[in-house]
Scaffold this motif. Structure first.
Motif, PDB file in Angstrom:
ATOM      1  N   GLU A  98      23.399 -17.586 -39.566  1.00 55.42           N
ATOM      2  CA  GLU A  98      22.067 -17.576 -38.941  1.00 55.42           C
ATOM      3  C   GLU A  98      21.625 -18.969 -38.520  1.00 55.42           C
ATOM      4  N   ASP A  99      22.063 -19.986 -39.251  1.00 56.20           N
ATOM      5  CA  ASP A  99      21.643 -21.356 -38.973  1.00 56.20           C
ATOM      6  C   ASP A  99      22.591 -22.096 -38.032  1.00 56.20           C
ATOM      7  N   GLY A 100      23.663 -21.438 -37.599  1.00 55.69           N
ATOM      8  CA  GLY A 100      24.619 -22.093 -36.712  1.00 55.69           C
ATOM      9  C   GLY A 100      26.027 -22.020 -37.267  1.00 55.69           C
ATOM     10  N   PHE A 101      26.886 -22.903 -36.793  1.00 51.45           N
ATOM     11  CA  PHE A 101      28.284 -22.914 -37.194  1.00 51.45           C
ATOM     12  C   PHE A 101      28.505 -23.921 -38.328  1.00 51.45           C
ATOM     13  N   LYS A 102      29.096 -23.446 -39.411  1.00 52.83           N
ATOM     14  CA  LYS A 102      29.403 -24.308 -40.540  1.00 52.83           C
ATOM     15  C   LYS A 102      30.885 -24.691 -40.508  1.00 52.83           C
ATOM     16  N   LEU A 103      31.155 -25.986 -40.607  1.00 50.09           N
ATOM     17  CA  LEU A 103      32.522 -26.456 -40.752  1.00 50.09           C
ATOM     18  C   LEU A 103      32.863 -26.437 -42.234  1.00 50.09           C
ATOM     19  N   GLN A 104      33.934 -25.724 -42.567  1.00 54.15           N
ATOM     20  CA  GLN A 104      34.355 -25.623 -43.956  1.00 54.15           C
ATOM     21  C   GLN A 104      35.762 -26.182 -44.129  1.00 54.15           C
ATOM     22  N   PHE A 105      36.012 -26.757 -45.285  1.00 53.63           N
ATOM     23  CA  PHE A 105      37.341 -27.235 -45.653  1.00 53.63           C
ATOM     24  C   PHE A 105      37.762 -26.499 -46.914  1.00 53.63           C
ATOM     25  N   GLU A 106      38.790 -25.668 -46.771  1.00 55.80           N
ATOM     26  CA  GLU A 106      39.266 -24.831 -47.866  1.00 55.80           C
ATOM     27  C   GLU A 106      38.115 -24.061 -48.510  1.00 55.80           C
ATOM     28  N   GLY A 107      37.233 -23.553 -47.648  1.00 51.21           N
ATOM     29  CA  GLY A 107      36.130 -22.704 -48.096  1.00 51.21           C
ATOM     30  C   GLY A 107      34.863 -23.430 -48.491  1.00 51.21           C
ATOM     31  N   LYS A 108      34.897 -24.758 -48.541  1.00 50.49           N
ATOM     32  CA  LYS A 108      33.720 -25.531 -48.924  1.00 50.49           C
ATOM     33  C   LYS A 108      33.034 -26.069 -47.674  1.00 50.49           C
ATOM     34  N   THR A 109      31.735 -25.829 -47.563  1.00 46.41           N
ATOM     35  CA  THR A 109      30.987 -26.281 -46.393  1.00 46.41           C
ATOM     36  C   THR A 109      30.821 -27.798 -46.400  1.00 46.41           C
ATOM     37  N   LEU A 110      31.207 -28.411 -45.279  1.00 46.68           N
ATOM     38  CA  LEU A 110      31.088 -29.858 -45.131  1.00 46.68           C
ATOM     39  C   LEU A 110      29.876 -30.264 -44.325  1.00 46.68           C
ATOM     40  N   MET A 111      29.630 -29.558 -43.233  1.00 51.54           N
ATOM     41  CA  MET A 111      28.562 -29.923 -42.304  1.00 51.54           C
ATOM     42  C   MET A 111      28.375 -28.800 -41.309  1.00 51.54           C
ATOM     43  N   TYR A 112      27.374 -28.924 -40.459  1.00 50.11           N
ATOM     44  CA  TYR A 112      27.190 -28.011 -39.342  1.00 50.11           C
ATOM     45  C   TYR A 112      27.792 -28.642 -38.089  1.00 50.11           C
ATOM     46  N   LEU A 113      28.404 -27.811 -37.278  1.00 46.95           N
ATOM     47  CA  LEU A 113      28.912 -28.250 -35.987  1.00 46.95           C
ATOM     48  C   LEU A 113      28.226 -27.455 -34.884  1.00 46.95           C
ATOM     49  N   ASP A 114      27.821 -28.130 -33.842  1.00 48.12           N
ATOM     50  CA  ASP A 114      27.211 -27.465 -32.695  1.00 48.12           C
ATOM     51  C   ASP A 114      28.214 -27.391 -31.555  1.00 48.12           C
ATOM     52  N   PRO A 115      28.730 -26.201 -31.239  1.00 51.58           N
ATOM     53  CA  PRO A 115      29.597 -26.093 -30.063  1.00 51.58           C
ATOM     54  C   PRO A 115      28.813 -26.404 -28.795  1.00 51.58           C
ATOM     55  N   VAL A 116      29.464 -27.060 -27.861  1.00 49.55           N
ATOM     56  CA  VAL A 116      28.822 -27.331 -26.579  1.00 49.55           C
ATOM     57  C   VAL A 116      28.678 -26.020 -25.821  1.00 49.55           C
ATOM     58  N   ALA A 117      27.512 -25.791 -25.279  1.00 52.01           N
ATOM     59  CA  ALA A 117      27.223 -24.523 -24.613  1.00 52.01           C
ATOM     60  C   ALA A 117      27.990 -24.372 -23.308  1.00 52.01           C
ATOM     61  N   ARG A 118      28.215 -23.156 -22.915  1.00 50.70           N
ATOM     62  CA  ARG A 118      28.845 -22.854 -21.632  1.00 50.70           C
ATOM     63  C   ARG A 118      27.952 -23.383 -20.519  1.00 50.70           C
ATOM     64  N   PRO A 119      28.513 -24.160 -19.591  1.00 48.87           N
ATOM     65  CA  PRO A 119      27.669 -24.747 -18.543  1.00 48.87           C
ATOM     66  C   PRO A 119      27.159 -23.717 -17.537  1.00 48.87           C
ATOM     67  N   ASN A 120      26.026 -24.012 -16.950  1.00 44.37           N
ATOM     68  CA  ASN A 120      25.399 -23.099 -15.992  1.00 44.37           C
ATOM     69  C   ASN A 120      26.202 -22.955 -14.701  1.00 44.37           C
ATOM     70  N   PHE A 121      26.894 -24.025 -14.275  1.00 43.46           N
ATOM     71  CA  PHE A 121      27.590 -23.934 -12.999  1.00 43.46           C
ATOM     72  C   PHE A 121      28.763 -22.956 -13.044  1.00 43.46           C
ATOM     73  N   TYR A 122      29.203 -22.567 -14.246  1.00 42.85           N
ATOM     74  CA  TYR A 122      30.277 -21.581 -14.367  1.00 42.85           C
ATOM     75  C   TYR A 122      29.867 -20.214 -13.812  1.00 42.85           C
ATOM     76  N   ASP A 123      28.574 -19.975 -13.664  1.00 39.22           N
ATOM     77  CA  ASP A 123      28.092 -18.683 -13.178  1.00 39.22           C
ATOM     78  C   ASP A 123      28.115 -18.580 -11.656  1.00 39.22           C
ATOM     79  N   LEU A 124      28.452 -19.664 -10.969  1.00 39.90           N
ATOM     80  CA  LEU A 124      28.410 -19.686  -9.511  1.00 39.90           C
ATOM     81  C   LEU A 124      29.802 -19.557  -8.904  1.00 39.90           C
ATOM     82  N   SER A 125      29.837 -19.194  -7.618  1.00 36.38           N
ATOM     83  CA  SER A 125      31.080 -19.079  -6.870  1.00 36.38           C
ATOM     84  C   SER A 125      30.904 -19.686  -5.494  1.00 36.38           C
ATOM     85  N   THR A 126      32.015 -20.074  -4.887  1.00 37.55           N
ATOM     86  CA  THR A 126      31.977 -20.600  -3.523  1.00 37.55           C
ATOM     87  C   THR A 126      31.669 -19.472  -2.540  1.00 37.55           C
TER      88      THR A 126
END
Length: 381
Positions: free
Chosen positions: A80-108
């Protein structure tokens, strides 16, 4: 105690060193993850099978789709709070994936999706392989680490991007997603200009719509005048990628490309620096292919003395390549090599912060910027 936004609790230099080594380890071993990472990229030129994340105040590219990632001790858990980076099951930190860019929705106008012409790399770099084919893409001669032909076969890109198409996508990505630099690379179409001709035309077209800094990347062209032509067209930096400073490794890993000797590359470095300036020429150096470490450091030192930034990265075994089942280098080896190359950069007064565009400026595929003495704004350590 964990903290959000991909950072560890501030504990001074010790925490910074720990986080730098964590990045080294992550880029070697990758992350086990779900298919929820819409921004990930599979196949193609350069490092791929990865996704972009915010980590310690910078954006980094981490393997998520290659073989080593499947067995990685690191995993990504979505909650619920985002993506947790875990090492062998232990949470180390939160990681924020870069969002899909808006220009990907366009075409020539002729119906080609923009993301088949250029892709978002890191969080603010627009990258395109302007010619997706390569004369070295022969089963017996191809570079064993390269996947340039696979994305074309999969239909996720087009064989040759026109200058007009690239200019159109650049304008949209700058307007909609705030890109800050552009990287144009190419497969090698011939043994003379080696793609510099098409790169020149693409840069000219982009300059009609954008002033963003541009790096061009190609094998050293036969005629050194192409460096001037690329510069005059509007390119700010150039990447001449040697891949390894060990000739034995080059002959083994890139049978065709190794016909361009190291001495040819050093000659090209000198001529390119005369045009683009110190710190505006880069070379890509892949570690973990069996290279001699001493030869590698000597090569990096010689390149840096000429004003060329040696951008060292760990081998990333990509799906479908001849090195798909190879093991990445150890993190201890990469840590040692990063420290030594960072010292060379400092001695030569080179830094990622002073590069205008391209691999060194972006830094997302390597931990080297984290080891530099004079770091770019936002780089941890």
């Amino acid at each position: 105690m964990e903290d959000k936004k991909g950072s560890l609790p501030d504990a001074g230099a010790a925490a910074a060193l720990e986080q730098a080594f964590r990045l080294v380890d992550l880029q070697n071993k990758g992350i086990r993850s779900s298919n929820a990472l819409a921004s990930g990229r599979r196949g193609g030129a350069g490092p791929t099978d990865d996704a972009a994340f915010q980590f310690g105040g910078q954006t980094v590219m981490l393997p998520v789709f290659n073989g080593p990632a499947e067995d990685s001790p690191y995993s990504l858990l979505e909650g619920e709070d985002g993506f947790k980076l875990q090492f062998e099951g232990k949470t180390l930190m939160y990681l924020d994936p870069v969002a899909r860019p808006n220009f990907y929705d366009l075409s020539t106008a002729d119906g080609i999706p923009y993301n088949k012409i250029a892709a978002l790399h890191s969080s603010d770099v627009l990258a395109s392989t302007v010619i997706q084919s390569c004369i070295r893409w022969d089963p017996n001669d191809r570079c064993k680490f390269c996947a340039i032909g696979h994305s074309l076969a999969a239909g996720s890109t087009v064989a040759k991007k026109s200058p007009a198409q690239l200019a159109e996508v650049v304008a949209a990505a700058e307007r909609l997603d705030g890109i800050r630099q552009i990287t144009l690379t190419t497969g090698t179409p011939n043994e003379t200009d080696r793609g510099a001709l098409h790169l020149t035309e693409c840069v000219k077209a982009i300059r009609k719509v954008s002033r963003l800094p541009i790096q061009v990347q190609c094998e050293p062209p036969e005629d050194a005048e192409w460096y001037w032509r690329l510069k005059e067209a509007g390119a700010n930096t150039i990447g001449l990628h040697v891949e390894s400073f060990d000739e034995d490794v080059r002959r083994e890993m890139m049978p065709s490309k190794s016909s361009i000797t190291l001495e040819t590359y050093f000659d090209a470095f000198e001529k390119a620096v005369a045009v683009f300036g110190r710190n505006q020429v880069t070379t890509y150096v892949i570690l973990g292919m069996g290279e001699d470490a001493e030869k590698t450091i000597v090569g990096c030192s010689r390149a840096a003395a000429l004003g060329v930034y040696p951008f060292v990265v760990p081998l990333r075994p990509l799906r479908g390549t001849m090195l798909e089942f190879a093991k990445p280098p150890t993190s201890a080896y990469m840590d040692d090599m990063y420290r030594k190359v960072a010292d060379l950069l400092s001695a030569a007064s080179l830094s990622s912060a002073d590069s205008m565009a391209g691999c060194a400026k972006c830094g997302a595929c390597s931990a080297l910027p984290s080891f530099e003495k004079n770091k770019a704004p936002g780089v941890m350590g």
